[in-house]
Design an enzyme around this catalytic site. Structure first.
Site, short mmCIF file in Angstrom:
data_model
loop_
_atom_site.label_atom_id
_atom_site.label_comp_id
_atom_site.label_asym_id
_atom_site.label_seq_id
_atom_site.Cartn_x
_atom_site.Cartn_y
_atom_site.Cartn_z
N HIS A 19 0.82 -1.22 0.00
CA HIS A 19 0.00 0.00 0.00
C HIS A 19 0.85 1.27 0.00
O HIS A 19 0.46 2.27 -0.59
CB HIS A 19 -1.00 -0.05 1.16
CG HIS A 19 -2.02 -1.14 0.97
ND1 HIS A 19 -2.65 -1.79 2.00
CD2 HIS A 19 -2.50 -1.73 -0.17
CE1 HIS A 19 -3.47 -2.70 1.51
NE2 HIS A 19 -3.39 -2.69 0.21
N HIS A 42 -7.67 -7.88 -8.49
CA HIS A 42 -8.01 -8.69 -7.30
C HIS A 42 -8.24 -7.71 -6.15
O HIS A 42 -7.32 -7.43 -5.37
CB HIS A 42 -6.89 -9.67 -6.97
CG HIS A 42 -6.64 -10.70 -8.03
ND1 HIS A 42 -6.10 -10.38 -9.25
CD2 HIS A 42 -6.89 -12.03 -8.05
CE1 HIS A 42 -6.02 -11.49 -9.99
NE2 HIS A 42 -6.49 -12.50 -9.28
N SER A 138 -6.74 -1.88 -1.23
CA SER A 138 -6.27 -1.17 -2.42
C SER A 138 -7.36 -0.33 -3.10
O SER A 138 -7.08 0.79 -3.54
CB SER A 138 -5.61 -2.14 -3.40
OG SER A 138 -6.46 -3.23 -3.69
N GLU A 156 -13.49 -8.67 -8.17
CA GLU A 156 -13.38 -9.51 -6.97
C GLU A 156 -14.31 -10.71 -7.15
O GLU A 156 -15.50 -10.56 -7.41
CB GLU A 156 -13.78 -8.70 -5.72
CG GLU A 156 -13.90 -9.50 -4.44
CD GLU A 156 -12.66 -10.33 -4.11
OE1 GLU A 156 -11.53 -9.80 -4.13
OE2 GLU A 156 -12.83 -11.55 -3.85
N ASP A 184 -13.51 -12.72 -13.07
CA ASP A 184 -12.11 -13.12 -12.98
C ASP A 184 -11.25 -11.95 -13.46
O ASP A 184 -11.30 -11.58 -14.65
CB ASP A 184 -11.91 -14.35 -13.87
CG ASP A 184 -10.49 -14.88 -13.83
OD1 ASP A 184 -9.55 -14.08 -13.56
OD2 ASP A 184 -10.30 -16.07 -14.06
N GLY A 185 -10.48 -11.35 -12.57
CA GLY A 185 -9.69 -10.17 -12.91
C GLY A 185 -8.64 -10.43 -13.98
O GLY A 185 -8.34 -9.55 -14.79
N ASP A 205 -2.98 -8.38 -7.71
CA ASP A 205 -2.65 -8.77 -6.33
C ASP A 205 -3.44 -10.01 -5.92
O ASP A 205 -4.31 -9.96 -5.04
CB ASP A 205 -2.98 -7.56 -5.41
CG ASP A 205 -2.76 -7.86 -3.94
OD1 ASP A 205 -1.91 -8.70 -3.62
OD2 ASP A 205 -3.45 -7.23 -3.12
N1 SAM Z 1 -5.77 -5.98 -3.46
C1 SAM Z 1 -6.41 -6.10 -2.15
C2 SAM Z 1 -5.81 -5.07 -1.21
O1 SAM Z 1 -4.63 -4.74 -1.35
O2 SAM Z 1 -6.53 -4.59 -0.35
C3 SAM Z 1 -6.24 -7.48 -1.58
C4 SAM Z 1 -6.60 -8.58 -2.52
S1 SAM Z 1 -6.43 -10.20 -1.86
C5 SAM Z 1 -4.73 -10.41 -1.76
C6 SAM Z 1 -6.85 -11.17 -3.26
C7 SAM Z 1 -8.34 -11.15 -3.58
O3 SAM Z 1 -8.54 -11.72 -4.88
C8 SAM Z 1 -9.18 -11.98 -2.64
O4 SAM Z 1 -10.20 -11.17 -2.08
C9 SAM Z 1 -9.78 -13.09 -3.53
O5 SAM Z 1 -11.11 -13.43 -3.17
C10 SAM Z 1 -9.75 -12.44 -4.89
N2 SAM Z 1 -9.66 -13.35 -6.06
C11 SAM Z 1 -9.10 -14.60 -6.13
N3 SAM Z 1 -9.06 -15.01 -7.41
C12 SAM Z 1 -9.59 -13.99 -8.17
C13 SAM Z 1 -9.75 -13.79 -9.57
N4 SAM Z 1 -9.39 -14.73 -10.46
N5 SAM Z 1 -10.31 -12.63 -9.99
C14 SAM Z 1 -10.68 -11.67 -9.10
N6 SAM Z 1 -10.54 -11.80 -7.77
C15 SAM Z 1 -9.99 -12.94 -7.30
#
Ligand code: SAM
Length: 331
Positions: A19, A42, A138, A156, A184-185, A205
């Site tokens: 961050h 993500h 984020s 997400e 799916d990101g 992320d």
């Molecule tokens: N970026 C966030 C932050 O810094 O506050 C934290 C993200 S966390 C590490 C990863 C997130 O990605 C989780 O909430 C998970 O549910 C989500 N996730 C997992 N696979 C994903 C995908 N293929 N596409 C989008 N989100 C996904």
């Protein structure tokens, strides 16, 4: 697949690195007059309670943001120079409460603390970390820097976190400037590149809950650079004893070099990755010891920002003699 919840990890040392870097990037990239598209592949839930069950159970924020702000030490006034290897170990500085040490913080950490203060008025007023209750994910950090012309796209997949994220973003009342999708990101990113005003920052992320995430990050970034070579691409990755985790920054570096793009790789280690045993012989896992941020096409200011902030992170978050940072760049 859905066992990862960022609420357990919010405010840990990896979030401090991620961050602080994100804030430095957003601050620089939103200074120009041309519209910026920010894509967070993500996104997580957007906001986290530091006094909630998840965070308290894991205790990770205690080793991260709480330690950073409540250690009875001031940040080192003079930042030591980083070395790629061996890792730089910054010495702890003289005792001083964090609240009165603001003048000594590196600018990027000052901005990070400023965002925490904005979300926690009582903490801002008193400087007492007992009043630090809300931690920004984020999406909230990114949103704070946007101006009217900029756009933020959030992805997400987790149903509960998606719902929390949508609710948290709705409360901001920013209308269509911020879009939230349960998609799916990795896949969704393709549809936004190149962006309309040809300026974009992408944060990738993932949770790396599945081994395949490492390969997907590399493939996704290669595809993104091909579609839009001048975007700023930011990848967080864990540094753990796993071949895929070691390979990822190497793959990203190769990708940047082959595409003739500049790159920067910053890592923060807070403790040893070795397993230990307690007095009863039970194996103790150390938890995440280190993480990294790999940036393709970083702004020219980022290296200096991190050069000043990383030694302070090491001094305040380091738990043993393995603590250190690396800062490499090229292109
Ligand atoms: N970026 C966030 C932050 O810094 O506050 C934290 C993200 S966390 C590490 C990863 C997130 O990605 C989780 O909430 C998970 O549910 C989500 N996730 C997992 N696979 C994903 C995908 N293929 N596409 C989008 N989100 C996904």
């Amino acid at each position: 697949m859905f066992s990862y919840r960022h609420a357990f990890h919010a405010g840990n040392h990896a979030d401090v690195l991620k961050h602080t870097t994100l804030i430095a990037l957003m601050k620089y990239l939103t200074q120009k007059d041309t519209a910026l598209t920010v894509i967070d592949t993500h996104a997580g839930a957007g906001l986290y309670r530091l006094d909630g069950d998840y965070t308290e159970t894991s205790g990770e924020a205690q080793e991260g943001v709480f330690r950073l702000l409540s250690e009875p030490k001031a940040p080192p006034a003079q930042a030591p120079r980083a070395q790629a290897a061996p890792k730089t170990v910054a010495k702890p500085a003289a005792a001083k409460p964090a609240s009165t040490a603001a003048a000594g913080w590196a600018p990027a950490l000052q901005d990070y603390i400023g965002i925490l203060r904005g979300l926690n008025p009582q903490f801002a007023e008193t400087g007492d970390v007992a009043h630090l209750k809300i931690y920004p994910g984020s999406p909230f950090i990114e949103q704070q820097f946007l101006s009217g012309r900029d756009k933020l796209k959030l992805f997400e997949l987790h149903p509960t976190d998606y719902k929390s994220l949508s609710g948290n973003i709705e409360q901001l009342g920013v209308g269509r400037q911020v879009a939230v999708a349960r998609e799916d990101g990795f896949e969704a990113l393709k549809t936004f590149l190149p962006p309309p005003a040809r300026r974009a920052m992408v944060l990738c992320d993932p949770s790396y809950e599945m081994k395949s995430d490492y390969g997907r990050v590399a493939t996704c970034m290669a595809d993104a650079v091909k579609r839009f070579a001048t975007g700023t691409y930011v990848v967080w990755y864990p540094i753990i004893p796993r071949p895929e985790a070691h390979d990822l920054p190497r793959k990203l570096k190769t990708l940047a070099v082959k595409a003739s793009r500049s790159w920067l790789n910053a890592t923060l280690t807070v403790k040893s990755s070795k397993l230990t045993t307690d007095t009863s012989g039970e194996v103790i896992r150390p938890g995440l010891p280190a993480s990294g941020m790999f940036v393709i096409n970083p702004p020219h200011t980022l290296k200096a920002e991190l050069q000043a902030a990383l030694p302070q992170m090491v001094a305040l978050l380091g738990q043993d003699r393995n603590a250190g940072f690396t800062l490499e760049h090229g292109g």
